[in-house]
Design a protein around this motif. Structure first.
Motif, PDB file in Angstrom:
ATOM      1  N   LEU A 137       2.562 -10.885 -12.249  1.00  0.00           N
ATOM      2  CA  LEU A 137       1.284 -10.793 -12.964  1.00  0.00           C
ATOM      3  C   LEU A 137       0.341  -9.812 -12.272  1.00  0.00           C
ATOM      4  O   LEU A 137      -0.401  -9.076 -12.936  1.00  0.00           O
ATOM      5  CB  LEU A 137       0.633 -12.182 -13.044  1.00  0.00           C
ATOM      6  CG  LEU A 137       1.322 -13.195 -13.968  1.00  0.00           C
ATOM      7  CD1 LEU A 137       0.646 -14.563 -13.850  1.00  0.00           C
ATOM      8  CD2 LEU A 137       1.285 -12.704 -15.416  1.00  0.00           C
ATOM      9  N   GLY A 138       0.372  -9.810 -10.937  1.00  0.00           N
ATOM     10  CA  GLY A 138      -0.447  -8.858 -10.200  1.00  0.00           C
ATOM     11  C   GLY A 138      -0.032  -7.432 -10.484  1.00  0.00           C
ATOM     12  O   GLY A 138      -0.870  -6.531 -10.647  1.00  0.00           O
ATOM     13  N   GLY A 193       7.566  -1.335  -7.510  1.00  0.00           N
ATOM     14  CA  GLY A 193       8.290  -2.567  -7.248  1.00  0.00           C
ATOM     15  C   GLY A 193       8.207  -3.011  -5.800  1.00  0.00           C
ATOM     16  O   GLY A 193       8.386  -4.198  -5.500  1.00  0.00           O
ATOM     17  N   VAL A 194       7.923  -2.055  -4.909  1.00  0.00           N
ATOM     18  CA  VAL A 194       7.754  -2.406  -3.490  1.00  0.00           C
ATOM     19  C   VAL A 194       6.648  -3.446  -3.343  1.00  0.00           C
ATOM     20  O   VAL A 194       6.758  -4.394  -2.556  1.00  0.00           O
ATOM     21  CB  VAL A 194       7.427  -1.146  -2.657  1.00  0.00           C
ATOM     22  CG1 VAL A 194       7.036  -1.528  -1.237  1.00  0.00           C
ATOM     23  CG2 VAL A 194       8.621  -0.205  -2.642  1.00  0.00           C
ATOM     24  N   GLY A 195       5.588  -3.280  -4.116  1.00  0.00           N
ATOM     25  CA  GLY A 195       4.475  -4.229  -4.070  1.00  0.00           C
ATOM     26  C   GLY A 195       4.882  -5.611  -4.562  1.00  0.00           C
ATOM     27  O   GLY A 195       4.454  -6.628  -4.004  1.00  0.00           O
ATOM     28  N   ILE A 196       5.705  -5.654  -5.610  1.00  0.00           N
ATOM     29  CA  ILE A 196       6.183  -6.937  -6.128  1.00  0.00           C
ATOM     30  C   ILE A 196       7.015  -7.647  -5.067  1.00  0.00           C
ATOM     31  O   ILE A 196       6.832  -8.837  -4.799  1.00  0.00           O
ATOM     32  CB  ILE A 196       7.034  -6.728  -7.398  1.00  0.00           C
ATOM     33  CG1 ILE A 196       6.236  -6.024  -8.488  1.00  0.00           C
ATOM     34  CG2 ILE A 196       7.553  -8.077  -7.912  1.00  0.00           C
ATOM     35  CD1 ILE A 196       7.053  -5.678  -9.724  1.00  0.00           C
ATOM     36  N   LEU A 197       7.939  -6.908  -4.457  1.00  0.00           N
ATOM     37  CA  LEU A 197       8.838  -7.503  -3.476  1.00  0.00           C
ATOM     38  C   LEU A 197       8.080  -7.991  -2.239  1.00  0.00           C
ATOM     39  O   LEU A 197       8.344  -9.092  -1.739  1.00  0.00           O
ATOM     40  CB  LEU A 197       9.913  -6.501  -3.057  1.00  0.00           C
ATOM     41  CG  LEU A 197      10.809  -5.940  -4.173  1.00  0.00           C
ATOM     42  CD1 LEU A 197      11.952  -5.135  -3.574  1.00  0.00           C
ATOM     43  CD2 LEU A 197      11.354  -7.052  -5.052  1.00  0.00           C
ATOM     44  N   LEU A 198       7.144  -7.187  -1.770  1.00  0.00           N
ATOM     45  CA  LEU A 198       6.369  -7.590  -0.591  1.00  0.00           C
ATOM     46  C   LEU A 198       5.533  -8.830  -0.884  1.00  0.00           C
ATOM     47  O   LEU A 198       5.482  -9.767  -0.075  1.00  0.00           O
ATOM     48  CB  LEU A 198       5.463  -6.440  -0.132  1.00  0.00           C
ATOM     49  CG  LEU A 198       6.125  -5.294   0.620  1.00  0.00           C
ATOM     50  CD1 LEU A 198       5.111  -4.192   0.911  1.00  0.00           C
ATOM     51  CD2 LEU A 198       6.752  -5.791   1.917  1.00  0.00           C
ATOM     52  N   THR A 254      -1.449  -3.531  -4.312  1.00  0.00           N
ATOM     53  CA  THR A 254      -0.993  -2.554  -5.304  1.00  0.00           C
ATOM     54  C   THR A 254      -1.899  -1.323  -5.394  1.00  0.00           C
ATOM     55  O   THR A 254      -1.383  -0.198  -5.463  1.00  0.00           O
ATOM     56  CB  THR A 254      -0.832  -3.215  -6.688  1.00  0.00           C
ATOM     57  OG1 THR A 254       0.071  -4.324  -6.574  1.00  0.00           O
ATOM     58  CG2 THR A 254      -0.260  -2.227  -7.699  1.00  0.00           C
ATOM     59  N   PRO A 255      -3.238  -1.470  -5.395  1.00  0.00           N
ATOM     60  CA  PRO A 255      -4.078  -0.251  -5.387  1.00  0.00           C
ATOM     61  C   PRO A 255      -3.814   0.625  -4.167  1.00  0.00           C
ATOM     62  O   PRO A 255      -3.828   1.861  -4.268  1.00  0.00           O
ATOM     63  CB  PRO A 255      -5.506  -0.809  -5.383  1.00  0.00           C
ATOM     64  CG  PRO A 255      -5.389  -2.175  -5.964  1.00  0.00           C
ATOM     65  CD  PRO A 255      -4.060  -2.688  -5.495  1.00  0.00           C
ATOM     66  N   LEU A 256      -3.575  -0.002  -3.016  1.00  0.00           N
ATOM     67  CA  LEU A 256      -3.265   0.758  -1.806  1.00  0.00           C
ATOM     68  C   LEU A 256      -1.928   1.475  -1.960  1.00  0.00           C
ATOM     69  O   LEU A 256      -1.763   2.617  -1.521  1.00  0.00           O
ATOM     70  CB  LEU A 256      -3.210  -0.177  -0.594  1.00  0.00           C
ATOM     71  CG  LEU A 256      -4.478  -0.992  -0.297  1.00  0.00           C
ATOM     72  CD1 LEU A 256      -4.243  -1.925   0.894  1.00  0.00           C
ATOM     73  CD2 LEU A 256      -5.651  -0.053  -0.004  1.00  0.00           C
ATOM     74  N   LEU A 257      -0.990   0.790  -2.605  1.00  0.00           N
ATOM     75  CA  LEU A 257       0.331   1.377  -2.840  1.00  0.00           C
ATOM     76  C   LEU A 257       0.232   2.558  -3.796  1.00  0.00           C
ATOM     77  O   LEU A 257       0.885   3.594  -3.587  1.00  0.00           O
ATOM     78  CB  LEU A 257       1.270   0.313  -3.404  1.00  0.00           C
ATOM     79  CG  LEU A 257       2.725   0.727  -3.659  1.00  0.00           C
ATOM     80  CD1 LEU A 257       3.389   1.177  -2.357  1.00  0.00           C
ATOM     81  CD2 LEU A 257       3.502  -0.428  -4.281  1.00  0.00           C
ATOM     82  N   ILE A 258      -0.575   2.420  -4.845  1.00  0.00           N
ATOM     83  CA  ILE A 258      -0.766   3.517  -5.802  1.00  0.00           C
ATOM     84  C   ILE A 258      -1.319   4.749  -5.092  1.00  0.00           C
ATOM     85  O   ILE A 258      -0.853   5.879  -5.301  1.00  0.00           O
ATOM     86  CB  ILE A 258      -1.711   3.088  -6.946  1.00  0.00           C
ATOM     87  CG1 ILE A 258      -1.044   2.017  -7.810  1.00  0.00           C
ATOM     88  CG2 ILE A 258      -2.101   4.289  -7.806  1.00  0.00           C
ATOM     89  CD1 ILE A 258      -1.959   1.427  -8.868  1.00  0.00           C
ATOM     90  N   LYS A 259      -2.305   4.527  -4.236  1.00  0.00           N
ATOM     91  CA  LYS A 259      -2.906   5.634  -3.487  1.00  0.00           C
ATOM     92  C   LYS A 259      -1.883   6.310  -2.583  1.00  0.00           C
ATOM     93  O   LYS A 259      -1.807   7.551  -2.513  1.00  0.00           O
ATOM     94  CB  LYS A 259      -4.082   5.106  -2.645  1.00  0.00           C
ATOM     95  CG  LYS A 259      -4.840   6.184  -1.901  1.00  0.00           C
ATOM     96  CD  LYS A 259      -6.022   5.594  -1.139  1.00  0.00           C
ATOM     97  CE  LYS A 259      -6.782   6.682  -0.392  1.00  0.00           C
ATOM     98  NZ  LYS A 259      -7.942   6.109   0.358  1.00  0.00           N
TER      99      LYS A 259
END
Length: 361
Positions: free
Chosen positions: A251-252, A76-81, A41-46
Motif C-alpha cells: 500500500l505504501g 521494489g527495493v522499497g517494498i522488500l526493505l 520510497t520518496p528517498l528511493l525515488i530521489k
C-alpha cells in the motif's frame, strides 16, 4: 523480534501479553510496513533519479508507453526493505517458515535486481537472459519446497487439499515437490507479466496477501482448522505477520505507483512478490485457493500462452491484439485507469470467492 524480546516479560508485566497474539502483531505489521514504505520510497525515488535508473521500453508495447520512459524503476527495493524490516520486527523469528519465506524473497529479489541492472545500467531492454532468470527461480523454488518439507511437523507438506469438498485431500508424495516449485516459479512470473500498467500488479498482490492473512491464521490454529475442515499446519499462523507486512509495504508503494506512476517496482519487486505469495500458498496448503484469489495473474499468464500458441499454430495470426491481455484492452481504446480499476475490482471479487471456500464444503 519484539515478540521474542517482550513477550517473555509478560510474566512480570501483563501489558506485554498482547505480543502473544498473532492478530495484534499482524495489525501492527501492516501499519509499520506502511509507515516505513511511505518514508523510504520518496528517498528511493530521489536516489533512483540521481542514478538515472529509469524505465526503458522494449519497443513493442502500445505507443503511449513511450510516455513512461524516464520514470524511475526498481522501486521494489522499497517494498522488500519495508516488508523485511517489519517482519523481523513483529514476527516470531524462531519460526522456520518465516525464514524460508525471507530466503525466497531475498533470492528472487537478487534475480530481479540483476535483471533490472542489465536493463538500466547495461542499457539492454531485454534484461537478464530468460534461461538464467528461470534457472535462478528454479533453484530458489526447489530449495524452498525442500526446506518446507524438512521443517514440516504436521506431516502435510506433500498433501494437496481441494476446496469446496469435505476432507478431499490427495497425498502426492515426492511429486508434490514438482507442484510446489511450479507454484512458486509460476506465481513469480505471473506477477511479473501483470506488472505492465501503473498500479496494476501491486493492488491484486496486496489483496492476495490480505486474503492469505486469514488463511495462514486459520491453518495454523488447530481448533479453527479442524472446525473449518482444512489442513492444520503447525506454525503457519505466524505467516500472517509476514502477509500483513507485505500488505502495508504494498500500500505504501501504491501511494507512488498509482496512475500516473512516479515509480515502477521493476523485476526486483514483481519477481519476489509473486514468489513469496506462491510460497505462502504452499506452506498453508491453499494452492488451489491461490489460483482463485490470484485469478488476474492467471488470466494474464494464460493470455500470453494462448497468444504464443495461436501465433504458432496459425503461422502468424494473433488471438489478442497484444498480450498480456491488459495491452489488448489498451489497444481497444480503454484508458489506463479504467483497465487498472476494473482489474482491481475483479481481484476483490476473486478474494471473496477464495474466502468462501472456508465454508462452502
Amino acid at each position: 523480534m519484539l515478540y521474542n524480546l517482550l513477550y517473555p516479560l509478560s510474566k512480570y508485566f501483563s501489558l506485554f501479553n498482547v505480543f502473544k497474539y498473532i492478530t495484534f502483531r499482524t495489525a501492527y505489521a501492516i501499519i509499520t510496513a506502511l509507515i516505513i514504505s511511505l518514508f523510504i520510497t520518496p528517498l528511493l525515488i530521489k536516489l533512483l533519479k540521481q542514478l538515472q535508473l529509469s524505465q526503458k521500453t522494449k519497443g513493442y508495447e502500445p505507443e503511449r508507453h513511450k510516455e513512461k520512459e524516464g520514470t524511475p524503476t526498481m522501486g521494489g527495493v522499497g517494498i522488500l526493505l519495508s516488508a523485511l524490516i517489519t517482519t523481523l520486527l513483529w514476527a516470531d523469528i524462531t519460526n522456520s517458515y518465516i525464514w524460508i519465506i525471507i530466503f525466497v524473497m531475498v533470492g528472487t529479489g537478487i534475480i530481479g535486481f540483476l535483471d533490472d541492472y542489465i536493463k538500466t545500467i547495461k542499457k539492454n531492454p531485454e534484461g537478464l537472459h530468460p534461461k538464467a532468470k528461470f534457472y535462478g527461480q528454479l533453484v530458489v523454488g526447489t530449495l524452498a519446497v525442500l526446506l518446507i518439507n524438512y521443517v514440516d511437523s504436521s506431516n502435510v507438506s506433500s498433501k494437496l487439499a481441494l476446496p469446496f469438498f469435505k476432507n478431499l485431500v490427495v497425498d502426492l508424495g515426492y511429486f508434490y515437490i514438482i507442484l510446489g516449485v511450479f507454484i512458486i516459479v509460476g506465481t513469480s512470473n505471473a506477477v511479473n507479466l501483470t506488472d505492465g500498467l501503473d498500479g496494476l500488479a501491486i493492488m491484486p498482490t496486496v489483496i492476495a496477501f490480505g486474503t492469505f492473512i486469514i488463511f495462514a491464521y486459520v491453518s495454523g490454529h488447530a481448533k479453527i482448522a479442524n472446525y473449518l475442515q482444512i489442513l492444520n499446519v503447525k506454525g503457519a499462523g505466524e505467516i500472517s505477520v509476514f502477509c500483513g507486512a507485505m500488505v502495508g509495504a504494498g500500500l505504501g508503494f501504491l501511494w507512488f505507483n498509482a496512475y500516473p506512476a512516479s515509480l515502477f517496482m521493476g523485476d526486483v519487486g514483481s519477481l519476489p512478490l509473486g514468489a513469496t505469495l506462491g510460497t505462502v500458498a504452499v506452506i498453508v496448503k491453499q494452492e488451489i485457493v491461490l489460483a482463485i484469489v490470484g485469478g488476474v495473474f492467471v488470466l494474464e499468464t494464460i493470455s500470453v500462452i494462448l497468444q504464443v500458441g495461436f501465433f504458432k499454430v496459425t503461422k502468424g495470426k494473433r488471438l489478442f491484439r497484444m498480450a498480456p491481455i491488459h495491452h489488448h484492452f489498451e489497444l481497444k481504446g480503454w484508458s489506463e485507469p479504467k483497465i487498472i480499476v476494473r482489474f482491481w475490482i475483479i481481484s476483490f471479487i476473486l478474494a471473496l470467492l477464495a474466502l468462501s471456500t472456508l465454508k462452502l464444503r
